[in-house]
Design a protein around this motif. Sequence first.
Motif, mmCIF file in Angstrom:
data_model
loop_
_atom_site.group_PDB
_atom_site.id
_atom_site.type_symbol
_atom_site.label_atom_id
_atom_site.label_comp_id
_atom_site.label_asym_id
_atom_site.label_seq_id
_atom_site.Cartn_x
_atom_site.Cartn_y
_atom_site.Cartn_z
ATOM 1 N N VAL A 1 49.311 43.465 48.981
ATOM 2 C CA VAL A 1 48.267 43.186 48.012
ATOM 3 C C VAL A 1 46.972 43.812 48.526
ATOM 4 O O VAL A 1 46.834 44.099 49.709
ATOM 5 C CB VAL A 1 48.046 41.669 47.788
ATOM 6 C CG1 VAL A 1 49.187 41.073 47.009
ATOM 7 C CG2 VAL A 1 47.802 40.924 49.087
ATOM 8 N N THR A 2 45.997 43.998 47.605
ATOM 9 C CA THR A 2 44.715 44.572 47.960
ATOM 10 C C THR A 2 44.006 43.701 48.990
ATOM 11 O O THR A 2 43.900 42.485 48.819
ATOM 12 C CB THR A 2 43.828 44.675 46.715
ATOM 13 O OG1 THR A 2 44.554 45.356 45.686
ATOM 14 C CG2 THR A 2 42.535 45.398 47.020
ATOM 15 N N GLY B 1 46.951 42.946 42.461
ATOM 16 C CA GLY B 1 47.442 42.147 43.574
ATOM 17 C C GLY B 1 46.349 42.078 44.620
ATOM 18 O O GLY B 1 45.757 43.106 44.971
ATOM 19 N N ILE B 2 46.054 40.885 45.129
ATOM 20 C CA ILE B 2 44.912 40.733 46.030
ATOM 21 C C ILE B 2 45.151 39.598 47.008
ATOM 22 O O ILE B 2 45.870 38.640 46.716
ATOM 23 C CB ILE B 2 43.613 40.500 45.213
ATOM 24 C CG1 ILE B 2 42.373 40.668 46.095
ATOM 25 C CG2 ILE B 2 43.641 39.176 44.461
ATOM 26 C CD1 ILE B 2 41.089 40.816 45.310
ATOM 27 N N GLY B 3 44.538 39.726 48.177
ATOM 28 C CA GLY B 3 44.635 38.695 49.197
ATOM 29 C C GLY B 3 43.446 38.773 50.135
ATOM 30 O O GLY B 3 42.571 39.639 49.994
ATOM 31 N N ALA B 4 43.418 37.872 51.093
ATOM 32 C CA ALA B 4 42.251 37.728 51.963
ATOM 33 C C ALA B 4 42.197 38.750 53.091
ATOM 34 O O ALA B 4 41.209 38.783 53.824
ATOM 35 C CB ALA B 4 42.209 36.315 52.551
ATOM 36 N N ALA B 5 43.220 39.593 53.236
ATOM 37 C CA ALA B 5 43.279 40.630 54.274
ATOM 38 C C ALA B 5 43.532 40.010 55.652
ATOM 39 O O ALA B 5 43.206 38.843 55.891
ATOM 40 C CB ALA B 5 42.013 41.489 54.308
ATOM 41 N N TRP B 6 44.132 40.820 56.534
ATOM 42 C CA TRP B 6 44.440 40.276 57.861
ATOM 43 C C TRP B 6 44.415 41.311 58.989
ATOM 44 O O TRP B 6 44.342 40.958 60.156
ATOM 45 C CB TRP B 6 45.830 39.619 57.856
ATOM 46 C CG TRP B 6 46.950 40.565 57.521
ATOM 47 C CD1 TRP B 6 47.460 40.818 56.283
ATOM 48 C CD2 TRP B 6 47.697 41.403 58.422
ATOM 49 N NE1 TRP B 6 48.473 41.752 56.342
ATOM 50 C CE2 TRP B 6 48.641 42.128 57.649
ATOM 51 C CE3 TRP B 6 47.658 41.604 59.806
ATOM 52 C CZ2 TRP B 6 49.535 43.036 58.212
ATOM 53 C CZ3 TRP B 6 48.549 42.516 60.369
ATOM 54 C CH2 TRP B 6 49.477 43.206 59.575
ATOM 55 N N ASN B 7 44.449 42.610 58.646
ATOM 56 C CA ASN B 7 44.684 43.607 59.687
ATOM 57 C C ASN B 7 43.378 44.055 60.330
ATOM 58 O O ASN B 7 42.779 45.062 59.945
ATOM 59 C CB ASN B 7 45.434 44.801 59.103
ATOM 60 C CG ASN B 7 46.089 45.647 60.178
ATOM 61 O OD1 ASN B 7 45.540 45.794 61.263
ATOM 62 N ND2 ASN B 7 47.252 46.194 59.876
ATOM 63 N N PRO C 1 47.615 41.408 34.978
ATOM 64 C CA PRO C 1 48.012 40.196 35.689
ATOM 65 C C PRO C 1 47.476 40.167 37.116
ATOM 66 O O PRO C 1 47.502 41.184 37.814
ATOM 67 C CB PRO C 1 49.541 40.226 35.658
ATOM 68 C CG PRO C 1 49.895 41.641 35.331
ATOM 69 C CD PRO C 1 48.773 42.194 34.533
ATOM 70 N N ILE C 2 46.995 39.014 37.515
ATOM 71 C CA ILE C 2 46.430 38.820 38.848
ATOM 72 C C ILE C 2 47.469 38.121 39.717
ATOM 73 O O ILE C 2 47.918 37.015 39.401
ATOM 74 C CB ILE C 2 45.144 37.978 38.789
ATOM 75 C CG1 ILE C 2 44.069 38.700 37.969
ATOM 76 C CG2 ILE C 2 44.631 37.671 40.200
ATOM 77 C CD1 ILE C 2 42.858 37.841 37.642
ATOM 78 N N MET C 3 47.847 38.779 40.789
ATOM 79 C CA MET C 3 48.782 38.217 41.766
ATOM 80 C C MET C 3 48.030 37.995 43.072
ATOM 81 O O MET C 3 47.408 38.921 43.591
ATOM 82 C CB MET C 3 49.960 39.166 42.011
ATOM 83 C CG MET C 3 50.868 38.739 43.159
ATOM 84 S SD MET C 3 51.982 40.076 43.671
ATOM 85 C CE MET C 3 53.143 40.082 42.320
ATOM 86 N N ILE C 4 48.083 36.787 43.591
ATOM 87 C CA ILE C 4 47.494 36.492 44.888
ATOM 88 C C ILE C 4 48.616 36.398 45.914
ATOM 89 O O ILE C 4 49.571 35.637 45.735
ATOM 90 C CB ILE C 4 46.663 35.201 44.859
ATOM 91 C CG1 ILE C 4 45.478 35.372 43.898
ATOM 92 C CG2 ILE C 4 46.164 34.838 46.260
ATOM 93 C CD1 ILE C 4 44.620 34.125 43.745
ATOM 94 N N GLY C 5 48.497 37.182 46.972
ATOM 95 C CA GLY C 5 49.498 37.187 48.021
ATOM 96 C C GLY C 5 49.111 36.254 49.153
ATOM 97 O O GLY C 5 47.938 36.140 49.511
ATOM 98 N N LEU D 1 54.942 35.011 47.693
ATOM 99 C CA LEU D 1 55.299 34.316 48.930
ATOM 100 C C LEU D 1 56.189 35.218 49.774
ATOM 101 O O LEU D 1 56.731 36.213 49.296
ATOM 102 C CB LEU D 1 56.034 33.017 48.606
ATOM 103 C CG LEU D 1 55.342 32.066 47.609
ATOM 104 C CD1 LEU D 1 56.228 30.856 47.322
ATOM 105 C CD2 LEU D 1 53.986 31.620 48.134
ATOM 106 N N PHE D 2 56.348 34.840 51.044
ATOM 107 C CA PHE D 2 57.193 35.660 51.914
ATOM 108 C C PHE D 2 58.156 34.828 52.737
ATOM 109 O O PHE D 2 58.640 35.276 53.769
ATOM 110 C CB PHE D 2 56.344 36.554 52.825
ATOM 111 C CG PHE D 2 55.158 35.880 53.464
ATOM 112 C CD1 PHE D 2 55.290 35.173 54.629
ATOM 113 C CD2 PHE D 2 53.917 35.977 52.864
ATOM 114 C CE1 PHE D 2 54.189 34.562 55.207
ATOM 115 C CE2 PHE D 2 52.803 35.375 53.435
ATOM 116 C CZ PHE D 2 52.939 34.665 54.611
ATOM 117 N N GLY D 3 58.484 33.642 52.253
ATOM 118 C CA GLY D 3 59.565 32.871 52.858
ATOM 119 C C GLY D 3 59.275 32.412 54.273
ATOM 120 O O GLY D 3 58.205 31.879 54.529
#
Length: 286
Positions: free
Chosen positions: A80-81, A109-115, A177-181, A201-203
């Motif tokens: 996600v972005t 697709g969007i998320g809070a980022a981590w890298n 559509p807005i997808m939050i990862g 989700l990623f299980g």
Amino acid sequence: MRLSISLADFTWPDSPDGIGVRVDRIVRAADQAGLDSVFVMDHLFQIGSNGPPEHDMLEAYAALGYIAGRTERIRLGALVTAVSYRDPGLLVKSVTTLDVLSGGRAWLGIGAAWNADESAGLGLFFPPTSQRYERLEETLRIARQMWEGSEKPFHGKHYTLTRPLNVPNSLTRPHPPIMIGGQGERKTLRLVAQYADACNLFGPSVDIVAAKLAVLRGHCEAVARPYDEIEKTMVAYFYPDKSVAEQVDSFGRFAEVGIEHIVLGRPGPFVVEDFEKLAELVLAVR
């Protein structure tokens, strides 16, 4: 159930010269196989689960524009972005442009980022976690406002937009559509309930996915949002050496707890030969 793919590995034997031709062939095959969407990661270095950072990686929105021009029906998005990589006005304009030029096929697709490593490596803005979540919520509010067509100034804690004009607006109405990862229970899934059309989700296990969906249901109840309005998606692997029946059985266990859409990655890069079996999988899970 819907099936999609995530292109996350671009290191083929003939890379980098062959990347463009291979991506072209793969996304055309995905389009013809009946897959719902093709996603790309919003990473600039390869991530550890796929290989060393020196492996080939494409910028997400340039890649999606290329893919849009090579396909006809399949939907397109970042999985996600990273919210901190682009200011929200520019991000909404980018996704809107993708939607308009593709004939209404874009996701946000969007998320809070981590890298943090790739951010530091390329000198990108990467605030602390709490600020990234604040920025994520403001970005979601801005996106909804711009797609509604409102030019009212936006004054948030982190962003100020004096005239959030978005012309042309998206073809997808009321918005792409807005997808939050992500699956953080306190913040991420709350934002899904408030703002998103889909979660990702990623299980990794059925029990964990079921527990995360139960948390999401609780957040939906807290904000009076119908839980069934949200598309429940997750990432999983496609294994070329496993039978269609084996993989359908695995997907079915996640469908039983509420997953409606699976985004398939692959150990190693996709190849055109994968799509005969992927087309069988699409038919088998319908």
